[in-house]
Design an enzyme around this catalytic site. Structure first.
Site, PDB file in Angstrom:
ATOM      1  N   GLY A   1       9.422   1.805  -2.531  1.00 57.57           N
ATOM      2  CA  GLY A   1      10.349   2.258  -1.495  1.00 57.57           C
ATOM      3  C   GLY A   1      10.738   3.717  -1.628  1.00 57.57           C
ATOM      4  O   GLY A   1      10.060   4.477  -2.318  1.00 57.57           O
ATOM      5  N   ALA A   2      11.865   4.084  -0.964  1.00 58.83           N
ATOM      6  CA  ALA A   2      12.258   5.502  -0.830  1.00 58.83           C
ATOM      7  C   ALA A   2      11.041   6.253  -0.296  1.00 58.83           C
ATOM      8  O   ALA A   2      10.561   7.221  -0.891  1.00 58.83           O
ATOM      9  CB  ALA A   2      12.756   6.069  -2.148  1.00 58.83           C
TER      10      ALA A   2
ATOM     11  N   ARG B   1       6.212  10.969   3.127  1.00 59.56           N
ATOM     12  CA  ARG B   1       4.914  11.120   3.803  1.00 59.56           C
ATOM     13  C   ARG B   1       3.722  10.723   2.927  1.00 59.56           C
ATOM     14  O   ARG B   1       2.660  10.404   3.433  1.00 59.56           O
ATOM     15  CB  ARG B   1       4.764  12.543   4.342  1.00 59.56           C
ATOM     16  CG  ARG B   1       5.475  12.695   5.701  1.00 59.56           C
ATOM     17  CD  ARG B   1       5.043  13.946   6.431  1.00 59.56           C
ATOM     18  NE  ARG B   1       5.573  15.130   5.804  1.00 59.56           N
ATOM     19  CZ  ARG B   1       4.847  16.092   5.220  1.00 59.56           C
ATOM     20  NH1 ARG B   1       3.539  15.997   5.185  1.00 59.56           N
ATOM     21  NH2 ARG B   1       5.418  17.135   4.683  1.00 59.56           N
TER      22      ARG B   1
ATOM     23  N   HIS C   1       3.608   8.071   0.903  1.00 61.07           N
ATOM     24  CA  HIS C   1       3.437   6.622   1.130  1.00 61.07           C
ATOM     25  C   HIS C   1       2.852   6.382   2.528  1.00 61.07           C
ATOM     26  O   HIS C   1       1.962   5.545   2.715  1.00 61.07           O
ATOM     27  CB  HIS C   1       4.788   5.896   1.054  1.00 61.07           C
ATOM     28  CG  HIS C   1       5.472   5.966  -0.269  1.00 61.07           C
ATOM     29  ND1 HIS C   1       6.620   6.682  -0.467  1.00 61.07           N
ATOM     30  CD2 HIS C   1       5.175   5.390  -1.466  1.00 61.07           C
ATOM     31  CE1 HIS C   1       7.017   6.547  -1.720  1.00 61.07           C
ATOM     32  NE2 HIS C   1       6.165   5.770  -2.352  1.00 61.07           N
TER      33      HIS C   1
ATOM     34  N   GLY D   1      -2.314   5.808  -4.326  1.00 61.42           N
ATOM     35  CA  GLY D   1      -2.293   7.268  -4.258  1.00 61.42           C
ATOM     36  C   GLY D   1      -2.742   7.899  -5.570  1.00 61.42           C
ATOM     37  O   GLY D   1      -2.383   7.412  -6.648  1.00 61.42           O
TER      38      GLY D   1
ATOM     39  N   LYS E   1      -1.659  10.487  -6.713  1.00 59.21           N
ATOM     40  CA  LYS E   1      -0.475  11.065  -7.369  1.00 59.21           C
ATOM     41  C   LYS E   1      -0.284  10.377  -8.728  1.00 59.21           C
ATOM     42  O   LYS E   1       0.050  11.007  -9.719  1.00 59.21           O
ATOM     43  CB  LYS E   1       0.731  10.848  -6.461  1.00 59.21           C
ATOM     44  CG  LYS E   1       2.066  10.885  -7.097  1.00 59.21           C
ATOM     45  CD  LYS E   1       2.626  12.264  -7.059  1.00 59.21           C
ATOM     46  CE  LYS E   1       3.936  12.429  -7.764  1.00 59.21           C
ATOM     47  NZ  LYS E   1       4.689  11.258  -8.089  1.00 59.21           N
TER      48      LYS E   1
ATOM     49  N   SER F   1       7.395  12.891  -3.991  1.00 61.96           N
ATOM     50  CA  SER F   1       7.774  11.803  -4.888  1.00 61.96           C
ATOM     51  C   SER F   1       9.155  11.306  -4.488  1.00 61.96           C
ATOM     52  O   SER F   1       9.996  12.100  -4.038  1.00 61.96           O
ATOM     53  CB  SER F   1       7.825  12.331  -6.332  1.00 61.96           C
ATOM     54  OG  SER F   1       8.560  11.445  -7.143  1.00 61.96           O
TER      55      SER F   1
HETATM   56  P1  AMP Z   1       5.634   4.365  -5.679  1.00 64.56           P
HETATM   57  O1  AMP Z   1       6.548   3.973  -4.578  1.00 64.56           O
HETATM   58  O2  AMP Z   1       6.033   5.624  -6.373  1.00 64.56           O
HETATM   59  O3  AMP Z   1       5.356   3.228  -6.628  1.00 64.56           O
HETATM   60  O4  AMP Z   1       4.229   4.701  -4.998  1.00 64.56           O
HETATM   61  C1  AMP Z   1       3.571   3.772  -4.183  1.00 64.56           C
HETATM   62  C2  AMP Z   1       2.194   4.297  -3.867  1.00 64.56           C
HETATM   63  O5  AMP Z   1       2.306   5.537  -3.161  1.00 64.56           O
HETATM   64  C3  AMP Z   1       1.360   4.597  -5.131  1.00 64.56           C
HETATM   65  O6  AMP Z   1       0.020   4.208  -4.906  1.00 64.56           O
HETATM   66  C4  AMP Z   1       1.491   6.094  -5.259  1.00 64.56           C
HETATM   67  O7  AMP Z   1       0.435   6.710  -5.944  1.00 64.56           O
HETATM   68  C5  AMP Z   1       1.512   6.519  -3.803  1.00 64.56           C
HETATM   69  N1  AMP Z   1       2.113   7.850  -3.671  1.00 64.56           N
HETATM   70  C6  AMP Z   1       3.308   8.267  -4.150  1.00 64.56           C
HETATM   71  N2  AMP Z   1       3.493   9.570  -3.896  1.00 64.56           N
HETATM   72  C7  AMP Z   1       2.384  10.002  -3.238  1.00 64.56           C
HETATM   73  C8  AMP Z   1       1.959  11.259  -2.723  1.00 64.56           C
HETATM   74  N3  AMP Z   1       2.710  12.348  -2.828  1.00 64.56           N
HETATM   75  N4  AMP Z   1       0.754  11.327  -2.105  1.00 64.56           N
HETATM   76  C9  AMP Z   1      -0.025  10.210  -2.011  1.00 64.56           C
HETATM   77  N5  AMP Z   1       0.306   9.008  -2.483  1.00 64.56           N
HETATM   78  C10 AMP Z   1       1.500   8.900  -3.099  1.00 64.56           C
END
Ligand code: AMP
Length: 289
Positions: free
Chosen positions: A37-38, A41, A43, A155, A157, A193
């Site tokens: 969550g949170a 762009r 995501h 991602g 990232k 992030s």
């Molecule tokens: P998270 O919510 O941080 O667990 O991320 C969920 C998914 O979104 C993961 O696969 C991350 O790698 C991806 N993600 C997070 N930030 C980015 C970003 N800046 N660009 C691309 N994918 C992202």
């Protein structure tokens, strides 16, 4: 005229499973984007990619306690659920799966399965966040079992996380394809992030030095005598960021994540870093294909 979408919100497997079974029976292709969550762009880029390749896009939001090795970080993790739903709706996501913790961890206090992830669970992120990847592997396994997607969108990232999930999927023999997607950045180059909202304006500006350093190292890589001197220069630049603590900057083989001593043509490599700025831990990487 702009397109209008519906977003199904399911808080339990009881609602999610019959819906997905019906769609699968009709031959629909399911894409899955697990998140905490949170949403930003970054995501949404995964949702959009999934939408171009699949009939149904499922996004999960679950702030997974077992992947936090710092109680404060878990507590401070942003949870703007209404805003997230608006973003998913606008992006044309089909289903938001928003499980209660008891659905993912019915055992109460989670009994994690210990995956043998080998070297990738010992270095870089794993070295600084003990237990983190075991938590990631366990939660993604549990989510995959519920959604049973055709394609899983991740991602870059979280570069090392993709390797971890790939390994878990291999161990569990789950028939799913992984799509790794590019990092989405702010105009300054800062990797998007969910934790960026915790940065002060000054720290936000300072944090753009992270990607600037990585891009500089990639661009000038042939001008350094060795990877050792390249790394030293990178470390110097990152350590100069005010109010920062550098955890690592490493140049690795993109497949094995082992440190490399020379760049070999045709062999992808990656420069990865983790750094605390203004009390917020940030990670970034650049892939050299
Ligand atoms: P998270 O919510 O941080 O667990 O991320 C969920 C998914 O979104 C993961 O696969 C991350 O790698 C991806 N993600 C997070 N930030 C980015 C970003 N800046 N660009 C691309 N994918 C992202």
């Amino acid at each position: 005229m702009s397109e209008t979408f519906n977003l199904y919100l399911f808080k339990s497997e009881k609602q999610l499973t019959p819906f997905l079974h019906k769609e699968k029976k009709e031959g629909k292709k399911i894409g899955f984007v697990p998140t905490m969550g949170a949403l930003h762009r970054g995501h949404i880029s995964l949702i959009e990619k999934a939408k171009t390749e699949c009939d149904i896009v499922v996004c999960s939001i679950f702030v997974n306690p077992t992947q936090f090795n710092n109680a404060k970080d878990l507590e401070k993790y942003p949870r703007p659920i209404e805003h997230d739903m608006e973003m998913l709706l606008a992006a044309g996501c089909t289903v938001l799966y928003l499980p209660f913790s008891s659905e993912i961890y019915p055992e109460g206090k989670p009994l994690l399965k210990e995956y043998d992830l080998g070297y990738i669970d010992k270095v870089l992120e794993a070295a600084f966040r003990p237990g983190h990847f075991q938590g990631v592997a366990n939660v993604v396994f549990r989510l995959l079992k519920k959604v049973e997607p055709d394609v899983l969108y991740l991602g870059r990232k979280d570069f090392q996380q993709i390797q971890v999930i790939r390994k878990m999927i291999e161990i569990e023999k789950i028939p799913v394809l992984i799509e790794s997607c590019e990092i989405v950045r702010e105009a300054s180059g800062l990797a998007m992030s969910s934790r960026n909202v915790r940065l002060s304006e000054e720290a936000w500006n300072n944090a753009s030095v992270i990607s600037q350093t990585l891009f500089f190292l990639v661009e000038k890589r042939n001008e350094f005598n060795s990877i050792k001197t390249l790394r030293t220069e990178g470390i110097k630049r990152l350590k100069a960021i005010p109010d920062s603590i550098l955890e690592y900057l490493e140049v690795c083989d993109a497949e094995t994540l082992r440190p490399i001593e020379i760049f070999i043509e045709g062999k992808p490599s990656v420069i990865l870093t983790a750094i605390w700025i203004d009390g917020v831990r940030l990670i970034d990487n650049v892939l050299i294909s």
